[in-house]
Design an enzyme around this catalytic site. Structure first.
Site, PDB file in Angstrom:
ATOM      1  N   ASP A 329       0.874  -1.086  -0.055  1.00  0.00           N
ATOM      2  CA  ASP A 329       0.183  -0.002   0.055  1.00  0.00           C
ATOM      3  C   ASP A 329       0.747   1.265  -0.023  1.00  0.00           C
ATOM      4  O   ASP A 329       1.913   1.331   0.767  1.00  0.00           O
ATOM      5  CB  ASP A 329      -0.811   0.125   1.233  1.00  0.00           C
ATOM      6  N   GLU A 358       1.609   0.244  -4.970  1.00  0.00           N
ATOM      7  CA  GLU A 358       1.230   1.608  -5.480  1.00  0.00           C
ATOM      8  C   GLU A 358       2.494   2.565  -5.551  1.00  0.00           C
ATOM      9  O   GLU A 358       2.871   2.859  -4.553  1.00  0.00           O
ATOM     10  CB  GLU A 358       0.057   2.169  -4.402  1.00  0.00           C
TER      11      GLU A 358
END
Ligand code: CA
Length: 642
Positions: A329, A358
């Site tokens: 994340d 990400e």
């Protein structure tokens, strides 16, 4: 006894029936560190906690021990306590400058009680299901061979139509019905949304409706209690998580853990802060906490112990739980060097463990952006992939404006962004980077560093997006399969949000992180409603799996074999995977995506082609023939080979 795999500087406990050794990494300048051993978890058997903080009264303290500080290892505090403490709970508390920082489970608790407030002493070896230690794990895959299905435990199994007994639990994924569904779909990996112990669901009130994605970490190295059948027994969540992994592995499905090392639920209550105040977080020049996560804080992966923590934590999940991959994340909050170190460490385990994340942050980070693991720096991180917002938004429209559509709704100006994605984000002579939406230069060295997708848990799902963009239901079905055809025939790693295969919606909710089940859950009855859609998806995964032309895995091979075919407008893309002799059973493969609301005729390179996909049908044995040209219906796809 104890846990053989939790070796490392952060290993917290070593249990034997005669004594337990406790260890914590803590502030070297602390006045003292106190260990408290309890009979209970501090939640389920006594007075309620006050919400919003992690304080609780140590009503039933059985023993308080001042930990030893070995000055030769100034960050390490230890205590060896005689007696059999199996089944007991414990906390550490660091005192500095005369102040106690509050009790904590420690940063590397491997078992906790309800709500993760106290760590637990258990016999980890007793948590292994039969056959787990020596289970047959799915074969190693090259990155381009993965097909990822992103799912939340509750979304997948809570609806009555699923027929699943353990709704919203780890055990749901052990049930034959669930396994059969995933096998039928044909994906080979599930990416489970945060499944470590997070803070925002009250595990003591599981009879009350609660929902959260779980991006609010509490104990990084323990499974989440609300997904276990009993959140109050520390061993249950561990055993059931392992049962889930084992069942998926048995079905040939890999398990990817969504890890959220970039921030903690809060600062004051976090084990990181409570053991070593201010060490693990980045601060701004004015002394305030930096907030690159958008969640109030941001960890500092460049600090030696934070980096080491991430390395040991990922290694622990692989060794103890047999995890096959990690999705980071907000990877862009972490530094490049840490991500490289994690890659190197996981390579050392001797299995192809997938790493992607990400490549962005949710705010500005208090660290040199050149050194952050951002998408633009992925070329510096071999073996690590990032999500492509280029293909995603090129297909469905920009993330910051739900009302705007893109290629799928026949809007000009998105062709190069989608082509960039089809080429897996590598440099390609036929992709005009000046016309790609975000990246101005290719950022992937290899297509295996590129996650292709059109939707994920964030933002509207595909149906809601298309509906918001004015598409009626019949168009939504056609455009859904068109979008996933782009994703699953691209040279990157294909990734899909669970439920797209049955045209899920989220009732138009953009950010459903804490929306009720009624918004987030998949209604399996939709399979009966849209059998042609589910059927298409399940054939699409098999098509990719059967044909290496779609997953060349190497940038030079992509440039040698991928050729875009000229089309007359901006909303038709055609490409050929050519000269595949020795690579694929098909010599040439042609894929055509027509997002226009009218049919389009495409001139084909010389050859006698067999049509293998058209509309909602995929049949590798052939659906017809074509030479010279082919007409593709409005908002449909076609795939041919010779
Ligand atoms: Ca929890």
């Amino acid at each position: 006894m104890g846990n053989a795999h939790a070796q490392g500087v952060f290993q917290q406990t070593q249990y034997s029936p005669k004594s337990t050794t406790f260890k914590t990494i803590a502030d070297p300048d602390a006045d003292k560190v106190v260990l408290r051993i309890y009979q209970d978890d501090g939640i389920t058997q006594k007075s309620p906690i006050s919400s919003g903080n992690f304080g609780f009264q140590p009503l039933s303290s059985v023993r308080t021990v001042r930990m030893k500080h070995d000055k030769t290892k100034p960050e390490q505090w230890t205590a060896k306590v005689k007696g059999d403490f199996k089944g007991r709970f414990y906390t550490f508390e660091v005192y500095k400058d005369g102040k106690g920082y509050g009790e904590t489970t420690g940063v590397f608790a491997t078992a906790v009680g309800c709500n993760g407030k106290r760590a637990a002493i258990i016999d980890m070896s007793a948590t292994n299901p039969d056959g787990f230690i020596n289970e047959q794990r799915p074969a190693s895959l090259e990155p381009q061979d993965w097909m990822i299905y992103e799912m939340h435990h509750r979304d997948f199994s809570t609806h009555p139509s699923t027929g699943i007994l353990h709704k919203g639990k780890f055990l749901a994924l052990t049930e034959p019905h669930a396994i059969a569904y995933l096998k039928q779909l044909g994906i080979n990996a599930v990416h489970i949304l945060p499944s470590f112990d997070y803070a925002s669901v009250d595990e003591s009130k599981l009879d009350v409706a609660q929902y959260n994605w779980g991006y609010d970490p509490l104990n990084y190295n323990v499974p989440e209690g609300s997904y276990a059948t009993d959140a109050t027994d520390p061993s249950t969540r561990i055993r059931e998580f392992k049962m889930m992994v084992q069942a998926l592995h048995k079905a040939g499905i890999r398990v990817i853990l969504d890890v959220v090392y970039n921030h903690t639920f809060d600062i004051d209550g976090s084990p990181l802060q409570r053991t070593w105040p201010d060490y693990y977080y980045r601060k701004n020049a004015d002394g305030t906490y930096s907030n690159g996560s958008g969640c109030g804080n941001e960890t500092a992966s460049e600090k030696p112990y934070m980096r080491q923590f991430m390395i040991e934590s990922t290694r622990y999940w692989v060794n103890e739980y047999h995890i096959d991959g990690f999705r980071f994340d907000l990877m862009g909050v972490h530094d490049i060097e840490t991500m490289r170190e994690i890659r190197k460490n996981l390579d050392g385990i001797g299995k192809n463990i997938l790493i992607y994340g990400e490549g962005w942050a949710a705010g500005s980070c208090a660290y040199d952006s050149q050194k952050l693991a951002m998408k633009a720096n992925v070329y510096q991180m071999d073996g690590i992939a990032a999500f492509s917002d280029e293909i995603r938004d090129g297909l469905r429209g920009p993330w910051n404006d739900d009302k705007q559509g893109a290629f799928l709704i026949g809007k000009s100006g998105n062709k190069e962004s989608v082509k960039f994605g089809i080429a897996g984000g590598v440099s390609h002579p036929q992709v005009d980077m000046t016309k790609v939406n975000y990246a101005k230069e290719n950022w992937a060295n290899q297509p295996t560093q590129f996650i292709s997708y059109v939707s994920c848990h964030d933002d509207m799902c595909l149906v809601d997006r298309l509906r918001t963009n004015g598409c009626p239901d019949d168009e939504i079905a056609r455009l859904s399969v068109l979008a996933q055809t782009a994703v699953f025939t691209s040279q990157g790693i294909p990734f899909m949000l669970s439920g797209e295969e049955l045209l899920r919606d989220k009732k138009g909710v953009h950010n459903s992180y804490n929306s009720p089940d009624s918004v987030n859950q998949l209604n399996w009855d939709n399979i009966k409603k849209y059998p042609h859609v589910f059927d298409f998806y399940s054939h699409l995964t098999r098509l990719r799996s059967n044909h290496k032309g779609f997953r060349l895995g190497n940038a030079d091979a992509v440039r040698a074999h991928l050729e875009f075919i000229p089309t007359s407008d901006d909303c038709t893309i055609a490409f050929r995977l050519k000269n595949l002799q020795g690579i694929d059973s098909w010599n040439n493969i042609i894929v055509i995506l027509n997002a226009n609301r009218e049919a389009r005729t495409i001139q084909l390179p010389n050859g006698n082609y067999t049509i293998v996909a058209r509309g909602f049908k995929i049949d590798e044995n052939g659906l017809g023939n074509a030479t010279n040209e082919i007409t593709v219906n409005a908002q449909e796809i076609s795939i041919l080979h010779d």
